[in-house]
Design a protein around this motif. Sequence first.
Motif, short mmCIF file in Angstrom:
data_model
loop_
_atom_site.label_atom_id
_atom_site.label_comp_id
_atom_site.label_asym_id
_atom_site.label_seq_id
_atom_site.Cartn_x
_atom_site.Cartn_y
_atom_site.Cartn_z
N GLY A 119 -15.27 -3.12 -15.95
CA GLY A 119 -14.89 -2.86 -14.57
C GLY A 119 -15.36 -1.52 -14.03
O GLY A 119 -15.96 -0.70 -14.74
N THR A 120 -15.06 -1.31 -12.76
CA THR A 120 -15.44 -0.07 -12.08
C THR A 120 -14.20 0.68 -11.62
O THR A 120 -13.13 0.10 -11.40
N LEU A 121 -14.36 1.97 -11.46
CA LEU A 121 -13.26 2.85 -11.09
C LEU A 121 -13.12 2.92 -9.57
O LEU A 121 -14.11 3.10 -8.86
N ARG A 122 -11.90 2.76 -9.08
CA ARG A 122 -11.60 2.95 -7.66
C ARG A 122 -10.38 3.86 -7.54
O ARG A 122 -9.55 3.95 -8.46
N THR A 123 -10.26 4.50 -6.39
CA THR A 123 -9.07 5.30 -6.09
C THR A 123 -8.33 4.65 -4.94
O THR A 123 -8.93 4.32 -3.91
N VAL A 124 -7.03 4.43 -5.12
CA VAL A 124 -6.23 3.73 -4.12
C VAL A 124 -5.04 4.58 -3.70
O VAL A 124 -4.69 5.57 -4.35
N ASP A 125 -4.42 4.16 -2.60
CA ASP A 125 -3.23 4.83 -2.09
C ASP A 125 -1.99 4.33 -2.84
O ASP A 125 -1.99 3.26 -3.45
N ARG A 138 17.80 10.78 -2.01
CA ARG A 138 17.17 10.12 -3.15
C ARG A 138 15.73 9.78 -2.78
O ARG A 138 15.36 9.76 -1.60
N GLU A 139 14.93 9.49 -3.79
CA GLU A 139 13.52 9.23 -3.53
C GLU A 139 12.95 8.24 -4.55
O GLU A 139 13.53 8.04 -5.63
N CYS A 140 11.83 7.64 -4.20
CA CYS A 140 11.10 6.79 -5.14
C CYS A 140 9.65 6.69 -4.68
O CYS A 140 9.32 7.02 -3.54
N ARG A 141 8.82 6.23 -5.57
CA ARG A 141 7.43 5.92 -5.26
C ARG A 141 7.24 4.41 -5.38
O ARG A 141 8.01 3.73 -6.06
N PHE A 142 6.20 3.91 -4.74
CA PHE A 142 5.87 2.50 -4.91
C PHE A 142 4.36 2.33 -4.93
O PHE A 142 3.61 3.15 -4.39
N ILE A 143 3.93 1.27 -5.58
CA ILE A 143 2.51 0.97 -5.73
C ILE A 143 2.08 -0.12 -4.76
O ILE A 143 1.04 -0.03 -4.12
N ASN A 144 2.90 -1.14 -4.63
CA ASN A 144 2.53 -2.32 -3.87
C ASN A 144 3.28 -2.44 -2.54
O ASN A 144 2.67 -2.58 -1.49
N ALA A 145 4.61 -2.40 -2.59
CA ALA A 145 5.39 -2.60 -1.37
C ALA A 145 6.80 -2.05 -1.53
O ALA A 145 7.34 -1.99 -2.64
N GLY A 209 3.99 -2.39 3.27
CA GLY A 209 3.04 -2.80 2.25
C GLY A 209 1.86 -1.86 2.10
O GLY A 209 1.23 -1.48 3.09
N ASN A 210 1.58 -1.49 0.86
CA ASN A 210 0.30 -0.86 0.54
C ASN A 210 -0.75 -1.94 0.34
O ASN A 210 -1.93 -1.74 0.62
N ALA A 211 -0.30 -3.10 -0.15
CA ALA A 211 -1.16 -4.27 -0.34
C ALA A 211 -0.61 -5.43 0.49
O ALA A 211 0.47 -5.33 1.08
N GLN A 212 -1.34 -6.52 0.51
CA GLN A 212 -0.99 -7.63 1.40
C GLN A 212 0.21 -8.43 0.92
O GLN A 212 1.08 -8.79 1.72
N ASP A 213 0.27 -8.73 -0.38
CA ASP A 213 1.28 -9.65 -0.89
C ASP A 213 2.46 -8.92 -1.50
O ASP A 213 2.32 -7.83 -2.08
N SER A 214 3.63 -9.54 -1.42
CA SER A 214 4.81 -9.09 -2.16
C SER A 214 5.70 -10.30 -2.39
O SER A 214 5.49 -11.37 -1.80
N GLY A 215 6.67 -10.14 -3.29
CA GLY A 215 7.57 -11.25 -3.58
C GLY A 215 6.91 -12.41 -4.30
O GLY A 215 7.40 -13.53 -4.25
N LYS A 223 -2.74 -7.55 6.83
CA LYS A 223 -3.82 -6.65 7.23
C LYS A 223 -3.94 -5.43 6.32
O LYS A 223 -4.81 -4.58 6.52
N ALA A 224 -3.07 -5.35 5.33
CA ALA A 224 -3.01 -4.14 4.49
C ALA A 224 -4.24 -4.01 3.60
O ALA A 224 -4.77 -5.00 3.08
N LEU A 225 -4.68 -2.77 3.42
CA LEU A 225 -5.74 -2.42 2.48
C LEU A 225 -5.22 -1.30 1.59
O LEU A 225 -4.52 -0.40 2.07
N VAL A 226 -5.57 -1.32 0.33
CA VAL A 226 -4.96 -0.38 -0.61
C VAL A 226 -5.62 1.00 -0.59
O VAL A 226 -5.17 1.90 -1.30
N SER A 227 -6.65 1.17 0.22
CA SER A 227 -7.33 2.47 0.24
C SER A 227 -7.70 2.92 1.65
O SER A 227 -8.71 3.59 1.85
N ASP A 228 -6.86 2.56 2.64
CA ASP A 228 -7.18 2.93 4.02
C ASP A 228 -6.37 4.12 4.53
O ASP A 228 -6.45 4.48 5.71
N GLY A 229 -5.56 4.74 3.66
CA GLY A 229 -4.78 5.90 4.08
C GLY A 229 -3.61 5.57 4.98
O GLY A 229 -3.08 6.44 5.67
#
Length: 315
Positions: A119-125, A138-145, A209-215, A223-229
Amino acid sequence: MSQFRNVVVVFNPAAQTGRLAHLEPNLKDELHATFGSVRFHCTEYKGHARELAMELGAEVDLVLAVGGDGTVHEVGTGLVEVGSRVPMGILPLGSGNDFARALKMPMEWKEAISALSTGTLRTVDTGYSRWKEEGKTRECRFINALGVGFDAFCAVIAPKYKGWPFGIGYTVSILVALKSWISSGATVWNLSNGKEPIFSGRMMFTTIGNAQDSGGGYSINPKALVSDGRVDACVVENCSIMRSLSLLPATREGKHLTMKEVNYHQLEKMLIDTDRGLPIHADGEVQSLEARSIEVSVVANSLRVIVPKSAPEVL
């Protein structure tokens, strides 16, 4: 032989309600054959994958998350938390695999291993949220949604139906949740440039959403893209149970944006003020049952990932 020589594998044997445990010997054989020497760690408790990523992320060429969205959540947020530039690879063996789909990973595990090796390396949000709860921040991070309201209420109920055949567990949890959910009064603000109100009324849920799908394959943020800021916010107004039942199949196909109850925005930072505490989830993992004053923002270019060579330039 793979381009990666020093690989840590974080394997969640509890994924798919424990049905993955029998795969461990075959996985080890295939991973050793593909990557050479690998360090194989089985998670033993909630949060363990995150701890492993934070501890080992600086020592290796690749951290491989083997499991479902919960494992990806822990490994990814662990790497982001310590500022690691070591990439994460995903071997999608869970029930949902939403972020793996966003990265165009094959769903068959041997094909996924092969795709990762070349594979190839990409940088995502990624995303970040903080909120008030019982007078504390309180706080948390998320990757997808990240979900607020009914979306998160379903995540509270969903474990009861995890492992149902044909991947219908999350759908069943939605139907059960509809019987008892009460929508909240809310004002949603766009904080990207100043403070602009973008919704005010009775809110059923908001999915950011950081990405299109969840659940597990619901294209709530199509319309979400994982690297559009940006993060995409789908705010759904209160509606009847019958109307909700028409919304459900529409979100499955990402065809709900024209429905009158749906408000859709792309932004860098937002705030949700509510008239009562609401549940929230991050990547399907319940974070709070009584969150108020919920801020959400994108953390641009914060996670490195491996995607198949065939993946499109824009994800």
